[in-house]
Design a protein around this motif. Structure first.
Motif, PDB file in Angstrom:
ATOM      1  N   ILE A   1      47.862  60.859  71.651  1.00 33.64           N
ATOM      2  CA  ILE A   1      48.664  59.907  70.886  1.00 33.64           C
ATOM      3  C   ILE A   1      49.683  59.213  71.778  1.00 33.64           C
ATOM      4  O   ILE A   1      50.017  58.047  71.563  1.00 33.64           O
ATOM      5  CB  ILE A   1      49.381  60.641  69.726  1.00 33.64           C
ATOM      6  N   GLN A   2      50.171  59.911  72.796  1.00 34.05           N
ATOM      7  CA  GLN A   2      51.241  59.386  73.636  1.00 34.05           C
ATOM      8  C   GLN A   2      50.774  58.194  74.458  1.00 34.05           C
ATOM      9  O   GLN A   2      49.638  58.139  74.914  1.00 34.05           O
ATOM     10  CB  GLN A   2      51.764  60.461  74.576  1.00 34.05           C
ATOM     11  N   LYS A   3      51.699  57.243  74.650  1.00 32.63           N
ATOM     12  CA  LYS A   3      51.409  56.068  75.457  1.00 32.63           C
ATOM     13  C   LYS A   3      51.660  56.414  76.920  1.00 32.63           C
ATOM     14  O   LYS A   3      52.706  56.943  77.261  1.00 32.63           O
ATOM     15  CB  LYS A   3      52.320  54.922  75.016  1.00 32.63           C
ATOM     16  N   HIS A   4      50.709  56.129  77.771  1.00 35.04           N
ATOM     17  CA  HIS A   4      50.849  56.425  79.188  1.00 35.04           C
ATOM     18  C   HIS A   4      51.702  55.344  79.843  1.00 35.04           C
ATOM     19  O   HIS A   4      51.524  54.156  79.580  1.00 35.04           O
ATOM     20  CB  HIS A   4      49.489  56.515  79.868  1.00 35.04           C
ATOM     21  N   PRO A   5      52.628  55.738  80.722  1.00 35.50           N
ATOM     22  CA  PRO A   5      53.500  54.746  81.366  1.00 35.50           C
ATOM     23  C   PRO A   5      52.719  53.889  82.354  1.00 35.50           C
ATOM     24  O   PRO A   5      51.653  54.290  82.832  1.00 35.50           O
ATOM     25  CB  PRO A   5      54.528  55.613  82.095  1.00 35.50           C
TER      26      PRO A   5
ATOM     27  N   PRO B   1      51.740  70.202  72.652  1.00 40.51           N
ATOM     28  CA  PRO B   1      51.583  69.095  73.605  1.00 40.51           C
ATOM     29  C   PRO B   1      50.130  68.673  73.798  1.00 40.51           C
ATOM     30  O   PRO B   1      49.856  67.492  73.998  1.00 40.51           O
ATOM     31  CB  PRO B   1      52.162  69.651  74.910  1.00 40.51           C
TER      32      PRO B   1
ATOM     33  N   LEU C   1      49.263  66.374  70.979  1.00 35.89           N
ATOM     34  CA  LEU C   1      49.959  65.097  70.986  1.00 35.89           C
ATOM     35  C   LEU C   1      49.607  64.208  72.175  1.00 35.89           C
ATOM     36  O   LEU C   1      49.916  63.023  72.161  1.00 35.89           O
ATOM     37  CB  LEU C   1      51.479  65.334  70.971  1.00 35.89           C
ATOM     38  N   SER C   2      48.971  64.738  73.206  1.00 37.40           N
ATOM     39  CA  SER C   2      48.693  63.950  74.413  1.00 37.40           C
ATOM     40  C   SER C   2      47.802  62.734  74.163  1.00 37.40           C
ATOM     41  O   SER C   2      48.039  61.685  74.766  1.00 37.40           O
ATOM     42  CB  SER C   2      48.118  64.824  75.525  1.00 37.40           C
TER      43      SER C   2
END
Length: 161
Positions: free
Chosen positions: A57-61, A51, A54-55
């Motif tokens: 890369i992730q799209k924040h809401p 995690p 990958l953080s």
């Protein structure tokens, strides 16, 4: 008899690879319990790092306030479409339902609340600076909600007659 002997020889030859394989499996040295625990620990450490990798890369809401206001406007649209009549008074929206109940959506302090026949206090949106309701025509109205951070969300609702 000749054919029987030949069949036996073929059967023995065809089972030789299976016998060799089973001997290898049965006589192969296995892992010890300590090795299994160590490998499990290494896998858990690596899995816990995934995690973190990958953080970025992730799209924040989007903000929770924006989502809450968007849900409010969607639910309000449903009430407007299902209502028998819609009226705007003192910057509040009053929807008369087919059952005769009157739903009111008004700004109360920093909230937008829903009341049924002037009773109750159901909070639909929080942290609101202003709610503007404009009647655009006999069948459409525009609702604008401005939150305390100044972000504005607007929707136009059309009613079918």
């Amino acid at each position: 008899m000749k054919y029987v002997l030949r069949l036996m020889v073929l059967t023995i030859k065809s089972t030789q690879p299976v016998q060799v394989l089973t001997k290898r499996i049965l006589h192969k040295d296995g892992h010890t319990f300590v090795e299994a625990i160590i490998s499990l620990g290494v896998m858990l450490i690596l899995a816990s790092l995934v995690p973190l990798l990958l953080s970025p890369i992730q799209k924040h809401p989007p903000s929770i306030q924006l989502e809450e206001t968007s849900v409010f406007l969607s639910m309000l649209g449903k009430e407007v479409r299902e209502g028998k009549s819609v009226e705007i008074r003192n910057n509040g929206l009053y929807i008369t339902q087919t059952t005769g109940d009157v739903l009111s959506f008004t700004k109360y302090h920093s909230l937008i609340r829903k009341q049924v026949n002037g009773l109750g206090h159901e909070v639909w949106v929080q942290n609101i600076q202003e709610m503007l309701i404009e009647k655009q025509s006999d069948t459409s109205l525009k609702v604008t909600v401005i939150d305390t951070k100044g972000k504005e969300l607007m929707r136009v609702f059309r009613r079918l007659k």
